[in-house]
Design an enzyme around this catalytic site. Structure first.
Site: not given
Ligand code: 9MR
Length: 452
Positions: A161, A202, A238, A266, A268
């Site tokens: 990040e 990432n 996300h 990641e 979702d």
């Protein structure tokens, strides 16, 4: 020459038998399940991973994590605050446990994450450090943690990040102390500590083409040009229900064209609670869209979900009123999203296996003009049996003639079989099979078996 009446009749019987055999072999038994996601993904050369919590890797959670996924990412266990809460005092217990679980289950591990602005120990964030001290701390941390698992981890999220939404660098401990080149330094240190691990940057909100992903793109391009070790880009994903970026595949492709791998790290897809069937259907379509975008680009190595069950997801506590973001519900029942993932990987044609129970599966293993050999397999997952009894009713006049590894009786069409003295126990994660011969005439359909 025309076949005689009797040979035509024989041929017809044979063909019927062959059709029945094909049916029973092709669609195997009533309770057969698709291959797990990990096998479907592996057949396509892709990773299908999940984030996990080490303390939960037993029982049903452990069964699913081991059975369905070929890669694990520790959700929190490898973060700096977890592994070195006090300076010089390390706690590797959960990280070690997850790596050991993965090795025991033939799974890759994605190390997550080395250099981040969040979940750092307070001694680090509250300290005041000169740039030289900060650089040393970062290098030592990377050498220690990457070195500990050298040769055992497939991948590291080295830097996590680094960007703001507008594509400027995030003002972090690292950026403020070391400048933007902390990223190159971290990658170089990670390569030195484990030359075989794939090294990633990432970030989130970099799934579509936008200012942030373009900043990441430009960074990766310049790192490649400078010869800094960078192997891949992680798109966290996300996502919000119904909002898969339309440029996802295009964005993956442009990174791939730079000569790096891409991973969805990641995934979702959250929704406003309560969920309902319309939302779950939309979510399934969204999961499939993400899978398909990755599958369409050969350098997209695979997809990791950020928790596979709604009972182990960060969403409800971070976004109150939202949730249901993962492929399994809180009770480990697969949701439409699970099926969508399986379908995108070429499976998804049968009902996923029920968990927390034992099931009996009937199959015909060979068949000839008047006879057949069959078997019943009793398998347990999340449960166990100390004795067993199964029954079924033949629908087409079949008659058992012989059984082994069980005591079987037939009364009319009803068959009952119970365990032999030596195979009464079916452990959690284990199975018992018994066999039989029978006769049939006309057709030999597979009966529904009940386990009682
Ligand atoms: O899943 C993690 C959750 O348990 C933590 O509370 C949270 C703290 O920020 O971090 C979560 O994981 C994050 C990941 O490490 C990096 N990308 C965003 C994830 C969700 O916050």
């Amino acid at each position: 020459m025309r076949p005689s009446r009797s040979s035509r009749a024989r041929l017809a019987a044979l063909l019927t038998g062959a059709a029945a055999l094909l049916l029973t072999l092709g669609a195997t038994p009533a309770q057969a399940a698709d291959p797990p996601l990990r096998d479907l993904a592996a057949a396509k050369g892709k990773v299908m991973g999940t984030a996990v919590t080490g303390s939960k890797l037993t029982g049903t959670y452990g069964d699913i994590a081991g059975r369905e996924f070929n890669a694990l990412t520790p959700g929190n266990a490898m973060k700096w605050g977890s592994v070195e809460p006090t300076r010089g005092t390390f706690n590797w217990a959960e990280a070690d446990q997850i790596v050991a679980f993965a090795e025991a289950h033939g799974q890759q591990v994605r190390g997550h994450t080395l250099v981040w602005h969040s979940q750092n120990p307070s001694w680090l964030t509250n300290g005041s450090w000169t740039p030289a001290q900060l650089g040393q701390l970062m290098n030592d941390h990377i050498a220690t943690e990457v070195g500990r698992y050298k040769g055992r981890l497939a991948t590291w999220d080295v830097v996590n990040e680094p960007f703001n939404e507008d594509g400027t660098y995030r003002q972090t401990l690292w950026y403020n102390g070391l400048g933007a080149d902390y990223i190159a330094q971290a990658l170089t240190a990670a390569r030195a500590a484990d030359p075989s691990a794939k090294l990633y940057i990432n970030d989130y909100n970099v799934e579509g083409v936008n200012a942030k992903s373009t900043a990441l793109y430009n960074l990766v391009k310049s790192l490649k040009e400078r010869g800094v070790p960078i192997d891949g880009v992680g798109l966290q994903a996300h996502l919000i229900l119904g909002q898969v970026p339309s440029t996802l595949q295009q964005n993956i492709q442009r990174f791939a064209d730079l000569g790096v791998d891409v991973a969805i790290t990641e995934l979702d897809i959250r929704m406003q609670l309560p969920s309902d069937s319309a939302k779950l259907t939309q979510q399934a379509a969204d999961y499939k869209a993400v899978m398909n975008a990755c599958l369409a680009v050969s350098r997209c190595v695979g997809v990791t979900v950020w928790g596979f069950t709604d009972s182990d997801s960060w969403i409800p506590s971070t976004f109150p009123g939202q949730g249901a973001a993962t492929p399994y519900d809180e009770n480990y029942a697969p949701k439409p999203a699970y099926r969508a993932i399986a379908e995108s990987l070429g499976g998804g044609t049968t009902t996923p296996p029920p968990m927390d129970e034992c099931t009996a599966t009937y199959s015909v293993t060979s068949q000839w003009n008047t006879g057949f050999t069959g078997q019943v397999r009793i398998a347990c997952s999340g449960a166990a049996l100390s004795s067993w009894k199964v029954g079924w009713t033949y629908g087409a006049g079949q008659q058992l003639t012989q059984a082994w590894n069980a005591s079987c009786t037939q009364s009319g069409a009803a068959v009952t079989c119970s365990n032999a003295s030596y195979n009464a126990t079916v452990p959690d994660g284990g199975s018992v099979t018994f066999g039989f011969n029978g006769s049939w005439n006309g057709s030999n359909p597979v009966p529904t078996v009940t386990l009682g």
